[in-house]
Design an enzyme around this catalytic site. Structure first.
Site, PDB file in Angstrom:
ATOM      1  N   TYR A  66      -2.305  -0.275  10.040  1.00 18.48           N
ATOM      2  CA  TYR A  66      -2.489  -0.841   8.706  1.00 18.48           C
ATOM      3  C   TYR A  66      -1.205  -0.691   7.890  1.00 18.48           C
ATOM      4  O   TYR A  66      -0.715  -1.643   7.281  1.00 18.48           O
ATOM      5  CB  TYR A  66      -3.651  -0.145   7.996  1.00 18.48           C
ATOM      6  CG  TYR A  66      -3.774  -0.493   6.539  1.00 18.48           C
ATOM      7  CD1 TYR A  66      -4.147  -1.778   6.142  1.00 18.48           C
ATOM      8  CD2 TYR A  66      -3.507   0.448   5.546  1.00 18.48           C
ATOM      9  CE1 TYR A  66      -4.254  -2.107   4.791  1.00 18.48           C
ATOM     10  CE2 TYR A  66      -3.620   0.127   4.202  1.00 18.48           C
ATOM     11  CZ  TYR A  66      -3.986  -1.155   3.832  1.00 18.48           C
ATOM     12  OH  TYR A  66      -4.084  -1.483   2.501  1.00 18.48           O
TER      13      TYR A  66
ATOM     14  N   SER B 146       0.831  -1.201   0.000  1.00 16.16           N
ATOM     15  CA  SER B 146       0.000   0.000   0.000  1.00 16.16           C
ATOM     16  C   SER B 146       0.864   1.249   0.000  1.00 16.16           C
ATOM     17  O   SER B 146       1.966   1.264   0.559  1.00 16.16           O
ATOM     18  CB  SER B 146      -0.885  -0.004   1.257  1.00 16.16           C
ATOM     19  OG  SER B 146      -1.489   1.255   1.460  1.00 16.16           O
TER      20      SER B 146
END
Length: 331
Positions: free
Chosen positions: A152, A127
């Site tokens: 995350y 990501s």
């Protein structure tokens, strides 16, 4: 090829599997169909995939070690495309263990499966969030990413490190893809663009964080999938000259043209033919002010760069949204 796609009922997983099937591959898809967002939307994606004769689905949670071990014992895969993960930055503030279970334990289970079968190529989702508060722009895969600002992001950085160790120890070719704000039809309802369209259509106010002073490298789903497809047959080779002897590679996949959040909302307003009632709010914990992908490595290795203009991508999403939810309301 026989390809395993994890998270196949998810947004990117669905489109990836669909395009691979179109290219003549056999797809074995797994997903746990969790309730992080609308399960019915996931089931609708699956229904479309199940119409393809070369598609097989199994309900499996990647954090279930025994189930993943059995999967790799019973089936032979040429390539694994690992897209299953617990997504969302803000959700990680309230549900941290979901990220440990799925993004860490789950990824380890996939790596072990790849090791047991000596997979030809593992492609996995990282990501743009790994860049944290990176000040240098555009974000390069050569930049330091040691300071994530959300759990995350930390799990995605950990995935890259875990993949490298398996590439080094067991010579498993691994490719990590740092996705930049993916959007499009059949997208995730927890994403800002989806929430904006839904609220504006309903005449409800939209929340705009950091008073709209954020920029995002919005990347259309077709461009993301094209990048994945082109990389399937391009497993990295061991090259000590690149700083590691492991067959390991990281790429950014982004539009390379960031726009402000306010410009993004303006595009949605123009497409809908409606004006949003804007509720300006401060920056939220875990958010970053800017994402901007340097895609030189991607362009060099697979001769591809995302090209879909924002207006086109938003137009396609709105068209799908209105058709899908008008059909749902009729039912």
């Amino acid at each position: 090829m026989q390809i395993l796609v994890t998270g196949v009922a998810g947004f990117i997983g669905y489109f990836t599997a669909w395009n691979l099937l179109d290219n003549g591959h056999t797809i074995y898809g797994i997903d746990n169909l969790n309730s992080y967002y609308d399960v019915q939307l996931k089931k609708e994606r699956l229904l479309r995939l199940k119409k393809q004769s070369e598609f097989t689905f199994q309900l499996i949670d990647i954090s279930n070690r025994e189930a993943i071990q059995y999967l790799f014992q019973e089936h032979s895969f040429d390539t694994v495309i690992h897209l299953a993960a617990q997504a969302g930055v803000r959700y990680s503030l309230e549900n941290p263990f979901a990220y440990g279970d799925s993004n860490l334990s789950g990824f380890l289970n996939i790596l072990e499966g790849c090791r047991s079968q000596k997979i030809n190529h593992l492609i996995y989702a990282s990501s743009s969030s790994v860049y944290g508060m990176n000040k240098k722009i555009p974000f390069s895969v050569k930049d330091n990413v040691d300071y994530p600002i959300s759990l995350y992001a930390a799990t995605k950085k950990a995935n890259e490190l875990m993949a490298h160790s398996y590439s080094h120890l067991y010579q498993i070719p691994t490719t990590g893809l740092r996705f930049f704000t993916v959007y499009g039809p059949w997208g995730r309802p927890d994403m800002a663009y989806f929430k904006f369209v839904r609220a504006i259509e309903a005449g409800q106010p939209i929340d705009i964080y950091n008073h709209g002073q954020m920029q995002r490298d919005f990347t259309y789903i077709d461009d993301i999938v094209e990048g994945i497809i082109r990389l399937v047959n391009k497993p990295p080779q061991s090259k000590a000259t690149e700083g590691t002897a492991a067959p390991y590679k990281i790429y950014n996949i982004g539009n390379n043209r960031p726009v402000t959040l306010l410009k993004f909302i303006e595009t949605i307003e123009q497409t809908l033919g409606k004006t949003a009632n804007k509720n300006f709010l401060p920056m939220q914990p875990g958010d970053v002010p800017l994402t901007y992908a340097d895609i030189d490595e991607l362009a060099k290795d697979i001769d591809f760069a995302p090209l879909t203009p924002l207006e086109i991508g938003i137009g396609r999403f709105v068209q799908w949204y209105r058709h899908y939810y008008s059909a749902v309301s009729v039912v």
